[in-house]
Design a protein around this motif. Structure first.
Motif, PDB file in Angstrom:
ATOM      1  N   GLY A  26      38.478  36.502  48.888  1.00 25.84           N
ATOM      2  CA  GLY A  26      37.735  36.717  47.659  1.00 25.84           C
ATOM      3  C   GLY A  26      36.334  37.231  47.918  1.00 25.84           C
ATOM      4  N   GLN A 171      35.694  38.759  37.814  1.00 22.00           N
ATOM      5  CA  GLN A 171      35.576  38.366  39.212  1.00 22.00           C
ATOM      6  C   GLN A 171      34.115  38.285  39.644  1.00 22.00           C
ATOM      7  OE1 GLN A 171      37.666  40.912  41.977  1.00 22.00           O
ATOM      8  NE2 GLN A 171      37.686  39.328  43.562  1.00 22.00           N
ATOM      9  N   ARG A 180      36.135  29.256  38.627  1.00 25.14           N
ATOM     10  CA  ARG A 180      37.095  30.087  37.929  1.00 25.14           C
ATOM     11  C   ARG A 180      36.832  30.074  36.429  1.00 25.14           C
ATOM     12  NH1 ARG A 180      41.716  31.360  40.718  1.00 25.14           N
ATOM     13  NH2 ARG A 180      41.981  32.807  38.973  1.00 25.14           N
TER      14      ARG A 180
END
Length: 229
Positions: A26, A171, A180
């Motif tokens: 990520g 994101q 999140r």
């Protein structure tokens, strides 16, 4: 390099510049640091910066010193705070600190074009070494400021290319906030925003094409109050 002096007080300008770096697990929020070549704190990492020139404004000095020390030019720049504790340096130094954003797609392009110094390295903001002076405290404050501001301004635009999908925008928010976000709630929140404009383009991939958006240039990235004029 010149300095501004008065009553043995020197004025410096430093910058915390954020960008996103892609990793297999990520994206990560990162900043560039400069390894000091002289005392005090020789060989330790520090924020890019330098002395305020006698004939230049603070923002001009921030842009100049950032370019000189890292070869980078920010997508967005704002004054963060002035740090002037008496014991923060062996000599009395007041640092006017700016925080800045740089699109990830511009980092390598700028570094290659500007021939950045070899003593510059990017670090994960959540995994910093012990920095010179009070720079760890300064970075902590800048990260706090960014994470608070991303919730009520279009500040994420400084970390994105000109066109992006809502998933890519989410994101960025998730990387900055460190948590999140629900995709459906995020989409409903932003699709009705005046700051976001749909384009005729789509991002294709293994899933169905995703519409590309851009930020409305008529909407300020962040509210600067009376200074916006």
């Amino acid at each position: 390099m010149t300095s501004t002096e008065g009553d043995d007080i020197r004025v410096a300008v430093s910058t915390v510049i954020f960008s996103l770096r892609a990793r297999p697990d990520g994206d990560v929020l990162m900043i560039p640091l400069v390894r000091r070549t002289r005392e005090p704190f020789a060989e330790q990492w520090a924020l890019p910066g330098g002395w305020l020139g006698g004939a230049e404004g603070l923002e001009d000095a921030a842009r100049r010193t950032l370019g000189e020390t890292t070869g980078l030019q920010a997508s967005w720049l704002e004054q963060l705070y002035a740090f002037g504790d008496v014991d923060r340096s062996p000599t009395r130094v007041v640092s006017v600190v700016y925080w800045a954003l740089l699109r990830s797609d511009l980092v390598e392009r700028q570094r290659a074009a500007a021939d950045a110094p070899e003593n510059v390295t990017w670090f994960d903001v959540d995994d910093l070494p012990a920095l010179a002076f009070d720079h760890n405290r300064i970075v902590d404050y800048a990260v706090w400021r960014l994470r608070n501001k991303v919730g009520y301004s279009r500040i994420a635009a400084g970390l994105l290319p000109d066109e992006f999908t809502l998933a890519e925008l989410r994101q960025v928010y998730e990387t900055v906030l460190g948590r999140r976000l629900d995709p459906s709630n995020f989409r409903r929140l932003l699709e009705g925003s005046e700051a976001l404009l749909p384009t005729d383009g789509f991002r294709t991939g293994p899933h169905r094409p995703a519409r590309l958006f851009r930020y409305n240039a008529d909407v300020e990235m962040a509210d600067r109050g009376p200074l916006s004029a």
